[in-house]
Structures are given as structure tokens and as C-alpha cells.
Design a protein around this motif. Structure first.
Motif, PDB file in Angstrom:
ATOM      1  N   GLY A  40     -14.201   2.580 -19.163  1.00 46.66           N
ATOM      2  CA  GLY A  40     -13.940   1.539 -18.175  1.00 46.66           C
ATOM      3  C   GLY A  40     -12.502   1.575 -17.673  1.00 46.66           C
ATOM      4  O   GLY A  40     -12.245   1.513 -16.453  1.00 46.66           O
ATOM      5  N   ILE A  41     -11.558   1.690 -18.601  1.00 47.83           N
ATOM      6  CA  ILE A  41     -10.146   1.769 -18.201  1.00 47.83           C
ATOM      7  C   ILE A  41      -9.890   3.045 -17.411  1.00 47.83           C
ATOM      8  O   ILE A  41      -9.223   3.036 -16.362  1.00 47.83           O
ATOM      9  CB  ILE A  41      -9.234   1.710 -19.441  1.00 47.83           C
ATOM     10  CG1 ILE A  41      -9.370   0.362 -20.150  1.00 47.83           C
ATOM     11  CG2 ILE A  41      -7.776   1.942 -19.043  1.00 47.83           C
ATOM     12  CD1 ILE A  41      -8.619   0.282 -21.458  1.00 47.83           C
ATOM     13  N   GLY A  42     -10.421   4.157 -17.901  1.00 51.12           N
ATOM     14  CA  GLY A  42     -10.210   5.428 -17.221  1.00 51.12           C
ATOM     15  C   GLY A  42     -10.798   5.452 -15.820  1.00 51.12           C
ATOM     16  O   GLY A  42     -10.174   5.969 -14.882  1.00 51.12           O
ATOM     17  N   ALA A  43     -11.997   4.869 -15.657  1.00 50.31           N
ATOM     18  CA  ALA A  43     -12.616   4.831 -14.332  1.00 50.31           C
ATOM     19  C   ALA A  43     -11.818   3.958 -13.380  1.00 50.31           C
ATOM     20  O   ALA A  43     -11.614   4.313 -12.206  1.00 50.31           O
ATOM     21  CB  ALA A  43     -14.057   4.320 -14.450  1.00 50.31           C
ATOM     22  N   LEU A  44     -11.360   2.812 -13.868  1.00 57.24           N
ATOM     23  CA  LEU A  44     -10.571   1.919 -13.019  1.00 57.24           C
ATOM     24  C   LEU A  44      -9.273   2.591 -12.565  1.00 57.24           C
ATOM     25  O   LEU A  44      -8.920   2.552 -11.374  1.00 57.24           O
ATOM     26  CB  LEU A  44     -10.257   0.630 -13.780  1.00 57.24           C
ATOM     27  CG  LEU A  44      -9.405  -0.406 -13.043  1.00 57.24           C
ATOM     28  CD1 LEU A  44     -10.113  -0.881 -11.781  1.00 57.24           C
ATOM     29  CD2 LEU A  44      -9.079  -1.586 -13.964  1.00 57.24           C
ATOM     30  N   VAL A  45      -8.581   3.221 -13.501  1.00 51.27           N
ATOM     31  CA  VAL A  45      -7.325   3.892 -13.159  1.00 51.27           C
ATOM     32  C   VAL A  45      -7.583   5.080 -12.236  1.00 51.27           C
ATOM     33  O   VAL A  45      -6.883   5.276 -11.230  1.00 51.27           O
ATOM     34  CB  VAL A  45      -6.603   4.345 -14.437  1.00 51.27           C
ATOM     35  CG1 VAL A  45      -5.386   5.213 -14.092  1.00 51.27           C
ATOM     36  CG2 VAL A  45      -6.163   3.145 -15.261  1.00 51.27           C
ATOM     37  N   GLY A  46      -8.604   5.879 -12.550  1.00 49.14           N
ATOM     38  CA  GLY A  46      -8.875   7.072 -11.757  1.00 49.14           C
ATOM     39  C   GLY A  46      -9.307   6.763 -10.337  1.00 49.14           C
ATOM     40  O   GLY A  46      -8.826   7.383  -9.378  1.00 49.14           O
ATOM     41  N   ILE A  47     -10.222   5.790 -10.186  1.00 45.32           N
ATOM     42  CA  ILE A  47     -10.686   5.437  -8.843  1.00 45.32           C
ATOM     43  C   ILE A  47      -9.554   4.813  -8.031  1.00 45.32           C
ATOM     44  O   ILE A  47      -9.363   5.121  -6.843  1.00 45.32           O
ATOM     45  CB  ILE A  47     -11.887   4.472  -8.926  1.00 45.32           C
ATOM     46  CG1 ILE A  47     -13.098   5.201  -9.510  1.00 45.32           C
ATOM     47  CG2 ILE A  47     -12.220   3.912  -7.547  1.00 45.32           C
ATOM     48  CD1 ILE A  47     -14.310   4.306  -9.721  1.00 45.32           C
ATOM     49  N   THR A  48      -8.783   3.941  -8.662  1.00 49.94           N
ATOM     50  CA  THR A  48      -7.676   3.297  -7.959  1.00 49.94           C
ATOM     51  C   THR A  48      -6.630   4.320  -7.520  1.00 49.94           C
ATOM     52  O   THR A  48      -6.163   4.301  -6.374  1.00 49.94           O
ATOM     53  CB  THR A  48      -7.016   2.239  -8.850  1.00 49.94           C
ATOM     54  OG1 THR A  48      -7.997   1.274  -9.258  1.00 49.94           O
ATOM     55  CG2 THR A  48      -5.894   1.527  -8.120  1.00 49.94           C
ATOM     56  N   ALA A  49      -6.269   5.227  -8.435  1.00 49.67           N
ATOM     57  CA  ALA A  49      -5.260   6.231  -8.101  1.00 49.67           C
ATOM     58  C   ALA A  49      -5.751   7.179  -7.020  1.00 49.67           C
ATOM     59  O   ALA A  49      -5.003   7.552  -6.106  1.00 49.67           O
ATOM     60  CB  ALA A  49      -4.876   7.017  -9.356  1.00 49.67           C
ATOM     61  N   GLY A  50      -7.018   7.578  -7.089  1.00 42.93           N
ATOM     62  CA  GLY A  50      -7.551   8.505  -6.098  1.00 42.93           C
ATOM     63  C   GLY A  50      -7.778   7.873  -4.743  1.00 42.93           C
ATOM     64  O   GLY A  50      -7.581   8.531  -3.703  1.00 42.93           O
ATOM     65  N   HIS A  51      -8.177   6.611  -4.736  1.00 47.06           N
ATOM     66  CA  HIS A  51      -8.476   5.953  -3.459  1.00 47.06           C
ATOM     67  C   HIS A  51      -7.215   5.546  -2.705  1.00 47.06           C
ATOM     68  O   HIS A  51      -7.084   5.810  -1.506  1.00 47.06           O
ATOM     69  CB  HIS A  51      -9.354   4.733  -3.703  1.00 47.06           C
ATOM     70  CG  HIS A  51      -9.619   3.920  -2.475  1.00 47.06           C
ATOM     71  ND1 HIS A  51     -10.461   4.350  -1.465  1.00 47.06           N
ATOM     72  CD2 HIS A  51      -9.134   2.699  -2.066  1.00 47.06           C
ATOM     73  CE1 HIS A  51     -10.495   3.436  -0.510  1.00 47.06           C
ATOM     74  NE2 HIS A  51      -9.698   2.431  -0.841  1.00 47.06           N
ATOM     75  N   PHE A  52      -6.294   4.909  -3.387  1.00 50.82           N
ATOM     76  CA  PHE A  52      -5.100   4.401  -2.710  1.00 50.82           C
ATOM     77  C   PHE A  52      -4.041   5.484  -2.525  1.00 50.82           C
ATOM     78  O   PHE A  52      -3.355   5.521  -1.499  1.00 50.82           O
ATOM     79  CB  PHE A  52      -4.510   3.217  -3.489  1.00 50.82           C
ATOM     80  CG  PHE A  52      -5.335   1.975  -3.394  1.00 50.82           C
ATOM     81  CD1 PHE A  52      -5.280   1.166  -2.278  1.00 50.82           C
ATOM     82  CD2 PHE A  52      -6.183   1.624  -4.432  1.00 50.82           C
ATOM     83  CE1 PHE A  52      -6.050   0.014  -2.182  1.00 50.82           C
ATOM     84  CE2 PHE A  52      -6.959   0.470  -4.354  1.00 50.82           C
ATOM     85  CZ  PHE A  52      -6.895  -0.333  -3.227  1.00 50.82           C
ATOM     86  N   GLY A  53      -3.890   6.371  -3.525  1.00 50.56           N
ATOM     87  CA  GLY A  53      -2.879   7.403  -3.404  1.00 50.56           C
ATOM     88  C   GLY A  53      -1.483   6.813  -3.284  1.00 50.56           C
ATOM     89  O   GLY A  53      -1.216   5.706  -3.759  1.00 50.56           O
ATOM     90  N   GLY A  54      -0.606   7.518  -2.635  1.00 48.58           N
ATOM     91  CA  GLY A  54       0.744   7.015  -2.412  1.00 48.58           C
ATOM     92  C   GLY A  54       1.473   6.715  -3.703  1.00 48.58           C
ATOM     93  O   GLY A  54       1.238   7.331  -4.742  1.00 48.58           O
ATOM     94  N   TRP A  55       2.397   5.743  -3.605  1.00 52.21           N
ATOM     95  CA  TRP A  55       3.211   5.424  -4.779  1.00 52.21           C
ATOM     96  C   TRP A  55       2.375   4.794  -5.881  1.00 52.21           C
ATOM     97  O   TRP A  55       2.645   5.013  -7.065  1.00 52.21           O
ATOM     98  CB  TRP A  55       4.342   4.490  -4.380  1.00 52.21           C
ATOM     99  CG  TRP A  55       3.904   3.116  -3.942  1.00 52.21           C
ATOM    100  CD1 TRP A  55       3.640   2.699  -2.671  1.00 52.21           C
ATOM    101  CD2 TRP A  55       3.658   1.997  -4.794  1.00 52.21           C
ATOM    102  NE1 TRP A  55       3.236   1.388  -2.658  1.00 52.21           N
ATOM    103  CE2 TRP A  55       3.251   0.928  -3.955  1.00 52.21           C
ATOM    104  CE3 TRP A  55       3.756   1.787  -6.170  1.00 52.21           C
ATOM    105  CZ2 TRP A  55       2.922  -0.323  -4.458  1.00 52.21           C
ATOM    106  CZ3 TRP A  55       3.434   0.531  -6.672  1.00 52.21           C
ATOM    107  CH2 TRP A  55       3.026  -0.512  -5.820  1.00 52.21           C
ATOM    108  N   ALA A  56       1.332   4.035  -5.511  1.00 56.16           N
ATOM    109  CA  ALA A  56       0.488   3.411  -6.531  1.00 56.16           C
ATOM    110  C   ALA A  56      -0.247   4.474  -7.349  1.00 56.16           C
ATOM    111  O   ALA A  56      -0.290   4.417  -8.588  1.00 56.16           O
ATOM    112  CB  ALA A  56      -0.514   2.464  -5.878  1.00 56.16           C
ATOM    113  N   GLY A  57      -0.827   5.456  -6.661  1.00 60.13           N
ATOM    114  CA  GLY A  57      -1.508   6.531  -7.363  1.00 60.13           C
ATOM    115  C   GLY A  57      -0.561   7.360  -8.208  1.00 60.13           C
ATOM    116  O   GLY A  57      -0.901   7.779  -9.316  1.00 60.13           O
TER     117      GLY A  57
END
Length: 279
Positions: A89-106
Motif C-alpha cells: 500500500g505504501i509502495g503503490a501510493l509513493v510510486g503512483i504519486t511520484a510517477g504521475h506528478f513528477g517534478g520536484w514532488a516525484g
């Protein structure tokens, strides 16, 4: 996908073994009483060698090793599955968020992930478990919050691949927000990889649970494969050559971890097009 998985004999054998193990663990209360697992009312003599009365002998309290091993599957599998759910669950949340938003957040999320990757998971889990109160929940949290980085990296890579597909651009052009794109388009596409990753993570979680319990960081009142090995160490079963106390839980850990690994590798072959040629 199901048809492809059925062609993999090793994966089917591992899955059959896991289903059988789960059924036996769930049905354990039907043929094993809490009275027989109580240290005060154990049915046999302490550290009794295998015999016709006790096929795998007894432990330091006089409990049947057959009963202890079967009942231990309930705790070990539960901890492994719950820790895996938390980690995935943590890994999916971090991975999807980082891949979708990109930029400094990713970038920030992946640098945090890289920091966790370089740290020894078992050492980090041991340190976390040692500062919390001993118990099954502590072990679940300790394993879960230290085992997510690999899932995050895999999910991020798949998210970037999905983001490059034309229908994602169409969804955004039609007014689809971040939540819509991530929930309706990205998540369904990364779910198969999350499933394959989960089967591999469960085996690691079960091994980690056994290690933490062996180190005395789990609830000693719960019968698990790890606490059984810890008790064997405390009573000197190794030096006394009481192999029947060590062998059943040890083999159970190895067998279940190997079965989950085999199933996970089989799922990887089915889901990864580059491995389809090896099938």
C-alpha cells in the motif's frame, strides 16, 4: 493470464501448497484446542523425542510440535500478509504519486525511496521494533514500513509507462483530474504488478517475522514459527541436539517462503512480456 499461469508447473505447485497451508491454518481451531497449547496444561513431557504419541516430539513445555507448527502458521501467515498489505500500500501510493506528478514532488519521493533502499531492511525493522512495545502489531508495522521501496520503484516505472499512453492525454483533455487519472486509469494498470510484488514481499515478511520473534521482539505469548525457534534457543535445543524442536518450524518457514517466491516469479513471467518467451 490464468491460462498462462496454469502452464507454469512450479507456480501451480507453489499455489497449491499455499492454499493447503492456509486451509490447515484456518481450520486449526477445529482439531487443536487452546488447552493443548497452554504451557501449564501441555499433554506431554518436556522435550520428548518423536514417538507414536507425538510424531514430531514435544517442545520445552511438553506441547506437541505438530500442534505448535500448525498453530504457528496462523500467526506467521497473518503477520506476513498484513505486513505485505502495508508495504504494498505504501509502495503503490509513493510510486503512483511520484510517477504521475513528477517534478520536484516525484524527485523528493524517489530520493526518500532510495534512502530506504540502501538501508538494511532487517536492521531497520529490528531498530523500529525495539523502540515499540513487543507485539504482533509492532512486528507488522516494523516490517511494513521498511519493505515498501521495491514496490514503489516498480509501480513508478509502470506509472510512467501508462502516463505515456494516448488515452491518458485524452482523459486529461476531457477534464479528468489527478484523482480520476490515478484511480481510473493508472491503478488498474499497475494492479497486476502489485500482485506479483506482493507475493514476493510476503515471503520476505514471513522470514522477517521469524527473525524478529527469534530476537524476542514479538509477543512471546503468541505461538508462531519465530517464537517457537526463540524458545528452542532459550532452552538450548541446539546444543542438546533436540532437532525435533528446531526442524518443523524451520522447514515450515522455508517451505512457505519458497512457495510464495515461486508463485511470485511465475506471476512475473506471465505479466512481463519480455519473460513470455521463457514460458
Amino acid at each position: 493470464m490464468i491460462a498462462d499461469f496454469r502452464r507454469l508447473r512450479a507456480g501451480m505447485a507453489g499455489l497449491a501448497f499455499l492454499v493447503l497451508t492456509a486451509l490447515v491454518a484456518v481450520a486449526a481451531p477445529l482439531f487443536i484446542s487452546g488447552h493443548d497449547l497452554s504451557a501449564a496444561f501441555a499433554p506431554g513431557a518436556p522435550r520428548q523425542a518423536p514417538s507414536s504419541d507425538f510424531l514430531l516430539g514435544t517442545d520445552a513445555f511438553g506441547r506437541s510440535m505438530v500442534d505448535v507448527t500448525i498453530w504457528g502458521a496462523r500467526i506467521s501467515l497473518t503477520v506476513g500478509l498484513l505486513a505485505t498489505l502495508l508495504a504494498v500500500g505504501i509502495g503503490a501510493l509513493v510510486g503512483i504519486t511520484a510517477g504521475h506528478f513528477g517534478g520536484w514532488a516525484g524527485t523528493v519521493l524517489m530520493r526518500v525511496t532510495d534512502w530506504f533502499v540502501v538501508l538494511p531492511v532487517l536492521v531497520l525493522a529490528t531498530a523500529l521494533a525495539s523502540v515499540l512495545s513487543p507485539g504482533m502489531g509492532t512486528v507488522v508495522v516494523a516490517i511494513g514500513v521498511t519493505s515498501w521501496p521495491r514496490t514503489a520503484r516498480v509501480v513508478r516505472a509502470q506509472t510512467l509507462s501508462v502516463e505515456a499512453r494516448p488515452y491518458i492525454e485524452r482523459a486529461k483533455a476531457l477534464g479528468g483530474g489527478h484523482g480520476h487519472v490515478m484511480g481510473r486509469h493508472i491503478l488498474p494498470n499497475v494492479m497486476p504488478l502489485m500482485l506479483a510484488q506482493a507475493t514476493l514481499t510476503v515471503s520476505e515478511a514471513i522470514l522477517a517475522e521469524a527473525t524478529l520473534a527469534f530476537l524476542g521482539l514479538s509477543d512471546p505469548t503468541k505461538v508462531s514459527w519465530g517464537t517457537t525457534l526463540q524458545l528452542a534457543r532459550q532452552v538450548g535445543a541446539v546444543s542438546a541436539d533436540d532437532w525435533w524442536i528446531l526442524l518443523p518450524p524451520g522447514l515450515a518457514i522455508v517451505a512457505v517462503a519458497l512457495a510464495f517466491t515461486v508463485v511470485g516469479r511465475a506471476l512475473e513471467q506471465v505479466l512481463n512480456p519480455r519473460l513470455q518467451e521463457l514460458m
